[in-house]
Scaffold this motif. Sequence first.
Motif, PDB file in Angstrom:
ATOM      1  N   GLU A 109      -8.111  92.353 114.034  1.00 30.81           N
ATOM      2  CA  GLU A 109      -8.846  92.064 115.273  1.00 30.81           C
ATOM      3  C   GLU A 109      -8.762  93.258 116.224  1.00 30.81           C
ATOM      4  O   GLU A 109      -9.762  93.656 116.842  1.00 30.81           O
ATOM      5  CB  GLU A 109      -8.279  90.811 115.940  1.00 30.81           C
ATOM      6  CG  GLU A 109      -8.592  89.525 115.203  1.00 30.81           C
ATOM      7  CD  GLU A 109      -7.897  88.321 115.816  1.00 30.81           C
ATOM      8  OE1 GLU A 109      -8.215  87.196 115.403  1.00 30.81           O
ATOM      9  OE2 GLU A 109      -7.038  88.496 116.710  1.00 30.81           O
ATOM     10  N   LYS A 110      -7.555  93.820 116.341  1.00 29.03           N
ATOM     11  CA  LYS A 110      -7.378  94.993 117.215  1.00 29.03           C
ATOM     12  C   LYS A 110      -8.162  96.189 116.671  1.00 29.03           C
ATOM     13  O   LYS A 110      -8.722  96.978 117.450  1.00 29.03           O
ATOM     14  CB  LYS A 110      -5.891  95.340 117.319  1.00 29.03           C
ATOM     15  CG  LYS A 110      -5.080  94.316 118.106  1.00 29.03           C
ATOM     16  CD  LYS A 110      -3.594  94.669 118.099  1.00 29.03           C
ATOM     17  CE  LYS A 110      -2.773  93.611 118.832  1.00 29.03           C
ATOM     18  NZ  LYS A 110      -1.314  93.897 118.753  1.00 29.03           N
ATOM     19  N   TYR A 111      -8.191  96.318 115.349  1.00 28.46           N
ATOM     20  CA  TYR A 111      -8.946  97.412 114.738  1.00 28.46           C
ATOM     21  C   TYR A 111     -10.433  97.291 115.072  1.00 28.46           C
ATOM     22  O   TYR A 111     -11.077  98.283 115.452  1.00 28.46           O
ATOM     23  CB  TYR A 111      -8.743  97.397 113.220  1.00 28.46           C
ATOM     24  CG  TYR A 111      -9.777  98.189 112.457  1.00 28.46           C
ATOM     25  CD1 TYR A 111      -9.742  99.580 112.432  1.00 28.46           C
ATOM     26  CD2 TYR A 111     -10.807  97.534 111.778  1.00 28.46           C
ATOM     27  CE1 TYR A 111     -10.711 100.308 111.750  1.00 28.46           C
ATOM     28  CE2 TYR A 111     -11.775  98.246 111.094  1.00 28.46           C
ATOM     29  CZ  TYR A 111     -11.725  99.630 111.079  1.00 28.46           C
ATOM     30  OH  TYR A 111     -12.687 100.340 110.410  1.00 28.46           O
ATOM     31  N   ASP A 118     -12.977  90.876 124.683  1.00 25.64           N
ATOM     32  CA  ASP A 118     -11.971  91.015 123.631  1.00 25.64           C
ATOM     33  C   ASP A 118     -12.263  90.030 122.502  1.00 25.64           C
ATOM     34  O   ASP A 118     -13.189  89.219 122.579  1.00 25.64           O
ATOM     35  CB  ASP A 118     -10.557  90.808 124.188  1.00 25.64           C
ATOM     36  CG  ASP A 118     -10.368  89.434 124.814  1.00 25.64           C
ATOM     37  OD1 ASP A 118     -11.219  88.540 124.583  1.00 25.64           O
ATOM     38  OD2 ASP A 118      -9.382  89.249 125.536  1.00 25.64           O
ATOM     39  N   ALA A 119     -11.442  90.113 121.452  1.00 21.14           N
ATOM     40  CA  ALA A 119     -11.675  89.268 120.269  1.00 21.14           C
ATOM     41  C   ALA A 119     -11.529  87.789 120.612  1.00 21.14           C
ATOM     42  O   ALA A 119     -12.296  86.947 120.130  1.00 21.14           O
ATOM     43  CB  ALA A 119     -10.703  89.653 119.159  1.00 21.14           C
ATOM     44  N   ARG A 177      -4.253  89.769 113.082  1.00 23.96           N
ATOM     45  CA  ARG A 177      -4.183  90.287 114.454  1.00 23.96           C
ATOM     46  C   ARG A 177      -4.410  91.803 114.467  1.00 23.96           C
ATOM     47  O   ARG A 177      -5.082  92.330 115.362  1.00 23.96           O
ATOM     48  CB  ARG A 177      -2.836  89.944 115.090  1.00 23.96           C
ATOM     49  CG  ARG A 177      -2.721  88.488 115.484  1.00 23.96           C
ATOM     50  CD  ARG A 177      -1.406  88.166 116.173  1.00 23.96           C
ATOM     51  NE  ARG A 177      -1.385  86.776 116.552  1.00 23.96           N
ATOM     52  CZ  ARG A 177      -1.891  86.291 117.692  1.00 23.96           C
ATOM     53  NH1 ARG A 177      -2.417  87.129 118.567  1.00 23.96           N
ATOM     54  NH2 ARG A 177      -1.853  85.014 117.973  1.00 23.96           N
ATOM     55  N   GLU A 178      -3.846  92.484 113.500  1.00 22.79           N
ATOM     56  CA  GLU A 178      -4.066  93.929 113.395  1.00 22.79           C
ATOM     57  C   GLU A 178      -5.548  94.236 113.166  1.00 22.79           C
ATOM     58  O   GLU A 178      -6.101  95.184 113.744  1.00 22.79           O
ATOM     59  CB  GLU A 178      -3.244  94.510 112.248  1.00 22.79           C
ATOM     60  CG  GLU A 178      -1.752  94.599 112.532  1.00 22.79           C
ATOM     61  CD  GLU A 178      -0.986  95.182 111.362  1.00 22.79           C
ATOM     62  OE1 GLU A 178      -1.649  95.654 110.411  1.00 22.79           O
ATOM     63  OE2 GLU A 178       0.255  95.153 111.389  1.00 22.79           O
ATOM     64  N   GLU A 219     -11.830  95.706 117.616  1.00 22.08           N
ATOM     65  CA  GLU A 219     -11.985  96.002 119.043  1.00 22.08           C
ATOM     66  C   GLU A 219     -11.971  97.513 119.286  1.00 22.08           C
ATOM     67  O   GLU A 219     -12.853  98.060 119.950  1.00 22.08           O
ATOM     68  CB  GLU A 219     -10.839  95.367 119.845  1.00 22.08           C
ATOM     69  CG  GLU A 219     -10.960  93.880 120.058  1.00 22.08           C
ATOM     70  CD  GLU A 219      -9.792  93.344 120.882  1.00 22.08           C
ATOM     71  OE1 GLU A 219      -8.922  94.144 121.274  1.00 22.08           O
ATOM     72  OE2 GLU A 219      -9.752  92.133 121.134  1.00 22.08           O
ATOM     73  N   LYS A 220     -10.951  98.171 118.753  1.00 19.53           N
ATOM     74  CA  LYS A 220     -10.765  99.606 118.999  1.00 19.53           C
ATOM     75  C   LYS A 220     -11.960 100.415 118.502  1.00 19.53           C
ATOM     76  O   LYS A 220     -12.460 101.312 119.207  1.00 19.53           O
ATOM     77  CB  LYS A 220      -9.482 100.079 118.303  1.00 19.53           C
ATOM     78  CG  LYS A 220      -9.182 101.556 118.504  1.00 19.53           C
ATOM     79  CD  LYS A 220      -7.915 101.961 117.746  1.00 19.53           C
ATOM     80  CE  LYS A 220      -7.671 103.469 117.852  1.00 19.53           C
ATOM     81  NZ  LYS A 220      -6.490 103.878 117.061  1.00 19.53           N
TER      82      LYS A 220
END
Length: 757
Positions: free
Chosen positions: A535-537, A584-585, A532-533, A539-540
């Motif tokens: 995926e956010k990375y 989003d992811a 999850r981290e 995206e960011k």
Amino acid sequence: MTPNHTKIKKGLLEAIRQLSLLFALPQQLRGITVNAFSEWKNVCEMISCQLTEELIRVAVVGAIKSGKSTFINSLLFGDYLKRGAGVVTSIVTRTRPGNALKATLFFKSWDQVNQDIAEALVLLPNFMLSQKDDRFDIRRSADRKALCGALETLGPEQLITHDSRNANSVLLNSYLKGYDQIHQLISADPVTQVYDADAFNTHRAFVGDDALAVYLTDIELEIKSDFMDEQLEIADCQGSDSSNPLHLAMIQDYLNQTHLIIYVISSRTGVRRADIRFLSMIKKMGIMDNILFVINFDFNEHGSLDDLSALVNKTVGELALIKPNPKVFALSALFNLFMKIETTLPEKDKYRLSQWQSEKEMREYSDRNSNDFISTFRSIITEERQSVLWRNHLERLERIVSGMKHWLNINGKMISQDEQSASQIADRIQQYQARMNQIRAMMNNTLDGALNQIKKEIKSRADQFFGGKSDGVIAAVIHYIKSYDVGVNRYVDDLSTRGFNAAMYQIFQDFRQAIDTFMAESITPQILGYVREMEKYIEKELFSVSNPYDVMIQDAMAEFSRSMAELDISPPGSNMTSIVLLPDAGTTKRVAGISFPSAMVTLHYSAKIKTEAIFRLGFYTVLTFVKQVLKKPLRSEKEKELSALSDGVRRMRSETEKTISYHFIDYKENLKFQYLIKLADAMSRSVKETLLNRFQSYMDSLLQMRSLVSNKQLDEVHAASILAEMSVRTEEIEAGLFTMREQLGPAVTAVGKGGVA
């Protein structure tokens, strides 16, 4: 789904249908290319798929016997799921809306069945394969007979692990017991079996009988219920306190896909150690934000409302240690269910219901909390989640309509004006196209460079997270293996009464159960949280790189609008030049068909352990003879057996350590290349398409119509007629979208500050 939201969804689908018809109108003009609006068509098709196919998944979890199935039945207004089912074999039973009752059972293939058995057979004493190919096949009667005989030799101490039934012996016995009943339904490939209408309740036999459930991978129920939104799936995740780590991994796989978790706690037990352990695991997975708690109480268990309230307050305090300000609802699921199916209840249950109805305070307390739960649930699922999704869909359709109006406006002007005026418009358009092409090229280069850097970072972080023998996840598992206290002396009785192989088997079962539990409760949640981290990375990083280009595109389009206004051409709507919502992811994964590697994979390692590398007592028998020849002092029989056992344990540790290391390295590479890097590629493509589809869909065709008119290849009157018809239809679609925006109203936040309802 509320009636208003149902209306909005239908309106969005109708707008997409009307746009599809609109895109086809220019085809009536000879020479106009069919793909003039190809990108807009793709966007409409994607939105349509998401509206009709996207599921909102809700997982109902909790300890065994907490009332999960009863709670779901009460929501669905019927006794559909088997209550009190399957405490040993865990099946995630998914319920979806349907026009009639239907149960679809998903069966394992023969290879999957035999793989399960191979995992459980490691070090099983007194077992010999009927064939020399070293592979067990349950379809061979000789193999079944040999396995049955080996299981019969196991003593009670070998059927119990950590104060519960040994998962592997239960698995093996269940496969043997269910074979005759079910073998005709199994095939070389996974198959499905459907039970509908009067046969619907047949699925209960599979859920409630371990010997049948063990052959299943999944169950899906379709139920006609007013509660069920057509895109809502509610899953009954059996027993979060199951003694089998594979069951926990199965639940983790489903939780990783869910949008909302409902955690059910029985008022008989309150928050138990198993609940704390499971909720801590959810927190490590990074999905604790999306959770509601239900305290399920039985009227007969509590003497007064004060007693119940005290328990509820205590439970809220305990939950707050893990989830600050938990949203908690105390209700009686069985009372709610009985009220929904009162006319079909047997007399005994009607009498119980009548007693409960007479307890006014308790009944009103349950009703109030039940209503509050339904209100909060619908708010989260409908108002919060779907409103956000549909606002995104609506915005994208509005942008397409604005672009279409602009396209119509420009083309209408160009074919109605003289050659000089039309040429002036064409020059402005070509200048704009050149600038946009420059922005596109710059953005592609920058995003490609960023993507390469992201991929390097993915590889580096994955290597660091999993690590090797000195640090990372692999090191944590190996450390656990090395530090696990086998306590060989505890198995002396097994040595004396059942022999060396039986003692070695018992040690391995306890050892494996401990490792699997450690991985399911500690390692897998860390992996899911890490993903999850990442995926956010992704995206960011992509969004931060693309944001300046979004601004450049907005500026260029605003400038183009001003330029066109100077030529008396109305500018596009403001949403054509506003910031776009990038995908989003989660959305990207659905569209690209990318799936996360199953958490259960991390537990499938046992069959790879080389059992021949674990020394048997025979080695020590030879050693005894050698010592006699050399006249060295002999140890006692007991000493000899314990030495053999200790050496077997050392080799067992070594083999397990080696196997798990290789196993996790494979898993790491699969996670890197088949999931994270694929996701980064898909998100990069999606970001490019989202940013560029505001203009590239129609820009190339803006000059086409004028060119055809100038060259006498297109009837100007006919073209003007088609454009006029398209303008009317576009205005109608725009009006419909405006109405939907008003119906959606302002955005809301569904979940409040928490506390007991």
